[in-house]
Design a protein around this motif. Sequence first.
Motif, PDB file in Angstrom:
ATOM      1  N   THR A 110       0.820  -1.217   0.000  1.00  0.00           N
ATOM      2  CA  THR A 110       0.000   0.000   0.000  1.00  0.00           C
ATOM      3  C   THR A 110       0.853   1.265   0.000  1.00  0.00           C
ATOM      4  O   THR A 110       0.336   2.363   0.211  1.00  0.00           O
ATOM      5  CB  THR A 110      -0.925   0.017   1.231  1.00  0.00           C
ATOM      6  OG1 THR A 110      -0.140  -0.005   2.432  1.00  0.00           O
ATOM      7  CG2 THR A 110      -1.859  -1.189   1.219  1.00  0.00           C
ATOM      8  N   ARG A 116       4.310   2.102  -8.979  1.00  0.00           N
ATOM      9  CA  ARG A 116       2.921   2.010  -8.541  1.00  0.00           C
ATOM     10  C   ARG A 116       2.543   3.290  -7.789  1.00  0.00           C
ATOM     11  O   ARG A 116       2.484   3.318  -6.565  1.00  0.00           O
ATOM     12  CB  ARG A 116       2.729   0.800  -7.618  1.00  0.00           C
ATOM     13  CG  ARG A 116       2.935  -0.536  -8.301  1.00  0.00           C
ATOM     14  CD  ARG A 116       2.291  -1.660  -7.506  1.00  0.00           C
ATOM     15  NE  ARG A 116       2.501  -1.481  -6.072  1.00  0.00           N
ATOM     16  CZ  ARG A 116       1.690  -1.993  -5.142  1.00  0.00           C
ATOM     17  NH1 ARG A 116       0.626  -2.684  -5.485  1.00  0.00           N
ATOM     18  NH2 ARG A 116       1.951  -1.816  -3.861  1.00  0.00           N
ATOM     19  N   HIS A 118      -0.208   4.764  -7.497  1.00  0.00           N
ATOM     20  CA  HIS A 118      -1.526   4.725  -6.866  1.00  0.00           C
ATOM     21  C   HIS A 118      -1.845   3.295  -6.403  1.00  0.00           C
ATOM     22  O   HIS A 118      -2.713   2.622  -6.971  1.00  0.00           O
ATOM     23  CB  HIS A 118      -2.596   5.222  -7.840  1.00  0.00           C
ATOM     24  CG  HIS A 118      -2.311   6.581  -8.393  1.00  0.00           C
ATOM     25  ND1 HIS A 118      -2.354   7.720  -7.622  1.00  0.00           N
ATOM     26  CD2 HIS A 118      -1.947   6.976  -9.646  1.00  0.00           C
ATOM     27  CE1 HIS A 118      -2.049   8.761  -8.370  1.00  0.00           C
ATOM     28  NE2 HIS A 118      -1.788   8.347  -9.599  1.00  0.00           N
ATOM     29  N   PRO A 119      -1.154   2.828  -5.366  1.00  0.00           N
ATOM     30  CA  PRO A 119      -1.397   1.462  -4.880  1.00  0.00           C
ATOM     31  C   PRO A 119      -2.743   1.388  -4.179  1.00  0.00           C
ATOM     32  O   PRO A 119      -3.349   2.418  -3.849  1.00  0.00           O
ATOM     33  CB  PRO A 119      -0.254   1.253  -3.882  1.00  0.00           C
ATOM     34  CG  PRO A 119       0.014   2.620  -3.350  1.00  0.00           C
ATOM     35  CD  PRO A 119      -0.187   3.546  -4.528  1.00  0.00           C
ATOM     36  N   PRO A 120      -3.242   0.198  -3.932  1.00  0.00           N
ATOM     37  CA  PRO A 120      -4.492   0.077  -3.180  1.00  0.00           C
ATOM     38  C   PRO A 120      -4.341   0.699  -1.798  1.00  0.00           C
ATOM     39  O   PRO A 120      -3.271   0.669  -1.197  1.00  0.00           O
ATOM     40  CB  PRO A 120      -4.743  -1.429  -3.103  1.00  0.00           C
ATOM     41  CG  PRO A 120      -3.478  -2.072  -3.520  1.00  0.00           C
ATOM     42  CD  PRO A 120      -2.697  -1.111  -4.316  1.00  0.00           C
ATOM     43  N   ARG A 121      -5.425   1.234  -1.290  1.00  0.00           N
ATOM     44  CA  ARG A 121      -5.384   1.872   0.025  1.00  0.00           C
ATOM     45  C   ARG A 121      -5.193   0.848   1.136  1.00  0.00           C
ATOM     46  O   ARG A 121      -4.570   1.127   2.155  1.00  0.00           O
ATOM     47  CB  ARG A 121      -6.682   2.651   0.253  1.00  0.00           C
ATOM     48  CG  ARG A 121      -6.689   3.456   1.533  1.00  0.00           C
ATOM     49  CD  ARG A 121      -7.952   4.276   1.652  1.00  0.00           C
ATOM     50  NE  ARG A 121      -7.990   5.032   2.892  1.00  0.00           N
ATOM     51  CZ  ARG A 121      -9.014   5.763   3.294  1.00  0.00           C
ATOM     52  NH1 ARG A 121     -10.107   5.840   2.527  1.00  0.00           N
ATOM     53  NH2 ARG A 121      -8.962   6.417   4.435  1.00  0.00           N
ATOM     54  N   HIS A 122      -5.728  -0.360   0.927  1.00  0.00           N
ATOM     55  CA  HIS A 122      -5.620  -1.418   1.928  1.00  0.00           C
ATOM     56  C   HIS A 122      -5.151  -2.701   1.263  1.00  0.00           C
ATOM     57  O   HIS A 122      -5.533  -3.007   0.141  1.00  0.00           O
ATOM     58  CB  HIS A 122      -6.972  -1.676   2.603  1.00  0.00           C
ATOM     59  CG  HIS A 122      -7.593  -0.467   3.223  1.00  0.00           C
ATOM     60  ND1 HIS A 122      -7.034   0.200   4.283  1.00  0.00           N
ATOM     61  CD2 HIS A 122      -8.738   0.203   2.903  1.00  0.00           C
ATOM     62  CE1 HIS A 122      -7.807   1.224   4.604  1.00  0.00           C
ATOM     63  NE2 HIS A 122      -8.833   1.250   3.786  1.00  0.00           N
ATOM     64  N   ASP A 123      -4.335  -3.463   1.992  1.00  0.00           N
ATOM     65  CA  ASP A 123      -3.970  -4.786   1.534  1.00  0.00           C
ATOM     66  C   ASP A 123      -5.162  -5.720   1.773  1.00  0.00           C
ATOM     67  O   ASP A 123      -5.787  -5.663   2.842  1.00  0.00           O
ATOM     68  CB  ASP A 123      -2.760  -5.288   2.313  1.00  0.00           C
ATOM     69  CG  ASP A 123      -2.214  -6.596   1.764  1.00  0.00           C
ATOM     70  OD1 ASP A 123      -1.183  -6.556   1.088  1.00  0.00           O
ATOM     71  OD2 ASP A 123      -2.826  -7.656   2.023  1.00  0.00           O
ATOM     72  N   PRO A 124      -5.495  -6.583   0.800  1.00  0.00           N
ATOM     73  CA  PRO A 124      -6.670  -7.455   0.981  1.00  0.00           C
ATOM     74  C   PRO A 124      -6.557  -8.414   2.150  1.00  0.00           C
ATOM     75  O   PRO A 124      -7.577  -8.926   2.625  1.00  0.00           O
ATOM     76  CB  PRO A 124      -6.746  -8.217  -0.354  1.00  0.00           C
ATOM     77  CG  PRO A 124      -5.400  -8.075  -0.970  1.00  0.00           C
ATOM     78  CD  PRO A 124      -4.869  -6.759  -0.519  1.00  0.00           C
ATOM     79  N   ARG A 131      -5.979  -2.037   9.061  1.00  0.00           N
ATOM     80  CA  ARG A 131      -6.410  -1.102   8.013  1.00  0.00           C
ATOM     81  C   ARG A 131      -6.620   0.317   8.531  1.00  0.00           C
ATOM     82  O   ARG A 131      -6.189   1.285   7.897  1.00  0.00           O
ATOM     83  CB  ARG A 131      -7.725  -1.596   7.384  1.00  0.00           C
ATOM     84  CG  ARG A 131      -7.572  -2.801   6.498  1.00  0.00           C
ATOM     85  CD  ARG A 131      -8.853  -3.080   5.745  1.00  0.00           C
ATOM     86  NE  ARG A 131      -8.716  -4.217   4.856  1.00  0.00           N
ATOM     87  CZ  ARG A 131      -9.495  -4.444   3.807  1.00  0.00           C
ATOM     88  NH1 ARG A 131     -10.473  -3.606   3.526  1.00  0.00           N
ATOM     89  NH2 ARG A 131      -9.306  -5.506   3.039  1.00  0.00           N
ATOM     90  N   ASP A 185       0.891 -12.692  -2.779  1.00  0.00           N
ATOM     91  CA  ASP A 185       0.512 -11.340  -3.207  1.00  0.00           C
ATOM     92  C   ASP A 185      -0.474 -10.651  -2.273  1.00  0.00           C
ATOM     93  O   ASP A 185      -1.261  -9.808  -2.690  1.00  0.00           O
ATOM     94  CB  ASP A 185      -0.047 -11.360  -4.637  1.00  0.00           C
ATOM     95  CG  ASP A 185       1.010 -11.743  -5.658  1.00  0.00           C
ATOM     96  OD1 ASP A 185       2.183 -11.373  -5.465  1.00  0.00           O
ATOM     97  OD2 ASP A 185       0.674 -12.429  -6.643  1.00  0.00           O
ATOM     98  N   ARG A 186      -0.432 -11.000  -1.009  1.00  0.00           N
ATOM     99  CA  ARG A 186      -1.264 -10.341  -0.011  1.00  0.00           C
ATOM    100  C   ARG A 186      -0.721 -10.672   1.369  1.00  0.00           C
ATOM    101  O   ARG A 186       0.047 -11.608   1.540  1.00  0.00           O
ATOM    102  CB  ARG A 186      -2.723 -10.791  -0.118  1.00  0.00           C
ATOM    103  CG  ARG A 186      -2.924 -12.278   0.137  1.00  0.00           C
ATOM    104  CD  ARG A 186      -4.312 -12.740  -0.250  1.00  0.00           C
ATOM    105  NE  ARG A 186      -5.346 -12.041   0.505  1.00  0.00           N
ATOM    106  CZ  ARG A 186      -6.631 -12.051   0.161  1.00  0.00           C
ATOM    107  NH1 ARG A 186      -7.026 -12.704  -0.922  1.00  0.00           N
ATOM    108  NH2 ARG A 186      -7.520 -11.426   0.900  1.00  0.00           N
TER     109      ARG A 186
END
Length: 221
Positions: A110, A116, A118-124, A131, A185-186
């Motif tokens: 994140t 990157r 604009h990475p995701p705001r939260h890791d899944p 979070r 990947d998470r």
Amino acid sequence: MRITVIAATGGIGREILNQALAAGHEVTAAVRDPGAVPAPVRTVRVDLARPDRAALEAAVDGADAVLSGLGARTGSDIGVVVRGTRAVIEAMDATGARRLVVVSAAPIGTVPSPRRPHPPRHDPGDGPLIRYLAGPLIKTVLRKRYADLALMEDALAASGLDWTSVRPPRLTDRPVTGDYRTALDRNVRGGTTVSRADVAHLMLRVLDRPETVGHTVGVGN
């Protein structure tokens, strides 16, 4: 297997070194101070703060895998991870070494970087506590360290090597157990800690897992 351990006297590097030797691997330790390596292994003097290409090439030449425990120990060391990893990548390119496994950190998915922005705001894999409370606080405190690691992962992605980045949460000094969870990947849901010894165990373990090539691996208890 012939393994080169980068930063072999650090917290994780030392664990990689000891576990690799116990498993019967042929190990080369790339370290700033060869006298600090307790095990009777081949050592190459390498200061990753000011990388010497010839020394790095000597360290990785002929290696079946390069495992890096490189990390910034103090605030003044920030930048050493991306700088050192880029130098390792160049040395591997020059010598034909292909497999590279590095240690990163759980929040890096994140963290923005040039690759990157604009990475995701939260890791899944993160739960509500990480979070919305602990994660933002930790990223604020360790912002520069995480930026260094994000740039390192950019360098991996652009390298063309067979790389894997292991992303642990908070590290402890507990002994190796082999009893940990992983996620490709998470991050690992609820995995808030893991020992340095178990991170080293996983870094050696992924060498036999081709599905991890070109991916990050979350780990946690």
